[in-house]
Motif scaffolding. Sequence first.
Motif, PDB file in Angstrom:
ATOM      1  N   HIS A 170       0.842  -1.198   0.000  1.00 58.75           N
ATOM      2  CA  HIS A 170       0.000   0.000   0.000  1.00 58.75           C
ATOM      3  C   HIS A 170       0.876   1.247   0.000  1.00 58.75           C
ATOM      4  CE1 HIS A 170      -2.943   2.831   2.233  1.00 58.75           C
ATOM      5  NE2 HIS A 170      -3.315   2.765   0.970  1.00 58.75           N
ATOM      6  N   GLY A 171       1.859   1.266   0.895  1.00 61.39           N
ATOM      7  CA  GLY A 171       2.817   2.366   0.939  1.00 61.39           C
ATOM      8  C   GLY A 171       4.186   1.854   0.530  1.00 61.39           C
ATOM      9  N   GLU A 172       4.590   2.108  -0.708  1.00 66.20           N
ATOM     10  CA  GLU A 172       5.888   1.640  -1.209  1.00 66.20           C
ATOM     11  C   GLU A 172       6.934   2.692  -0.855  1.00 66.20           C
ATOM     12  OE1 GLU A 172       8.778   0.165  -1.926  1.00 66.20           O
ATOM     13  OE2 GLU A 172       7.462  -1.355  -2.822  1.00 66.20           O
ATOM     14  N   SER A 173       7.592   2.495   0.283  1.00 66.08           N
ATOM     15  CA  SER A 173       8.483   3.530   0.820  1.00 66.08           C
ATOM     16  C   SER A 173       9.751   3.715  -0.001  1.00 66.08           C
ATOM     17  CB  SER A 173       8.855   3.189   2.266  1.00 66.08           C
ATOM     18  OG  SER A 173       9.492   1.928   2.346  1.00 66.08           O
ATOM     19  N   SER A 174      10.111   2.747  -0.841  1.00 65.56           N
ATOM     20  CA  SER A 174      11.317   2.921  -1.663  1.00 65.56           C
ATOM     21  C   SER A 174      11.082   3.890  -2.817  1.00 65.56           C
ATOM     22  CB  SER A 174      11.805   1.571  -2.197  1.00 65.56           C
ATOM     23  OG  SER A 174      10.898   1.031  -3.145  1.00 65.56           O
ATOM     24  N   THR A 175       9.838   4.052  -3.218  1.00 69.41           N
ATOM     25  CA  THR A 175       9.531   4.928  -4.356  1.00 69.41           C
ATOM     26  C   THR A 175       8.562   6.053  -4.016  1.00 69.41           C
ATOM     27  OG1 THR A 175       7.723   3.477  -5.074  1.00 69.41           O
ATOM     28  CG2 THR A 175       9.915   3.054  -5.997  1.00 69.41           C
TER      29      THR A 175
END
Length: 408
Positions: A170-175
């Motif tokens: 849901h939250g793709e912290s790398s992008t």
Amino acid sequence: TLPSIRLVSSALIVLPLTLNVRILTIQHYLKPLSVPHRHMFGPGPSNVPPRILEAGANPVIGHMHPEIFEIMSDIKSGVQYMFQTQNSMTLAVSGTGHTAMECAIFNTVEPGENVLTAVNGIWGERAAEMAERIGARINTIVAPPGGFFTNVEIEQALSKYRPVLFFLAHGESSTGVLHPLDGIGQLCHKYNCLFLVDSVASMGGAPLYMDQQGIDILYTGSQKVLNAPPGTAPISFSERACQKIFNRRTKPVSFFLDLSWLANYWGCDGKPSRIYHHTGPVSAFYSLRESLAVLVEEGVEKSWERHQQVAEYFHAGLESMGLKLFVKEKKARLPTVTTIVAPHGYDWKEITTYIMKTHNLEISGGLGPSVGMVLRVGLMGCNSSKANVDMVLAALKDALKHCHKSKV
């Protein structure tokens, strides 16, 4: 071999003569522990406020004591509220978000079964590798960093591969992508597939409704919006997921993460007594319980609104400086972790190092597929405020003024 006896600062150490051992003096350990205070504005962990630190400093008692079971019950209720679910199979795994990811995959997937992962950053890659390691057949849909998938693309993949499990961050912290969720759970159920969602970077900072959105397994971490120390990972399983898990042909590959044991320890299985499985991290339970209390006091909807408002304020400030946001579509921007296109002509490592050294403030570069492409700034939980945005903007302006810029 005759021993060599050496006296090191009043500590008697016996060493064989044949061993070339480097002796560390104990002088270092006689000094009090000193940890600097920093502004933790990277993608995690975030700063832990005094209230939560103090909760974690409570006396350690037994992990099977009734008072601990009461605290665990409070945690379960808080996670149900945060996740917006009524699932009875709701608990916190002893470990970070990776532990919860493995708990979800190891319990639901058996060797030879098809798994589908949505890869638009590092977390889809990690989920695929975990499933592959236990003998699953891996299928992926791939979007470039900063992108996401349409429901049409997801349904086509579900129809083609017929997986037992579909993973999505849901939250793709790398992008810095916040992936839309509406309708995906229903598509998964249409194809008899469980829907697994990673919300480590988004939980508490962006709207998410586990039951309403048809999510079968949902997990997060303690160290982001919740502002607790790393080490506990809330997770919840739907009834559909439990039916799959508790009707396996084989035992889960991990004893430590076996849901039948964890369910008993957390009082989720309806049995009258709890059996020892592992020593729960009781101090971490105290901190997690307090962090959930903070969220409940604010209200999860108000937390969502605050993170969105602060993110928009931050984005406007970045654009006014001439910096570009990595995620082009506004609706797909993660409110908790902002990705900034690495400024042209600068070395991103020099920028982050300068800001840490000069402003005592952590921001980071990219991760996985976004390495070298972005700067990442996380403003989560108590760190999500306009005052902290102003601090980050000032630090970035200073760095761009003083860091070397190439003429190419």
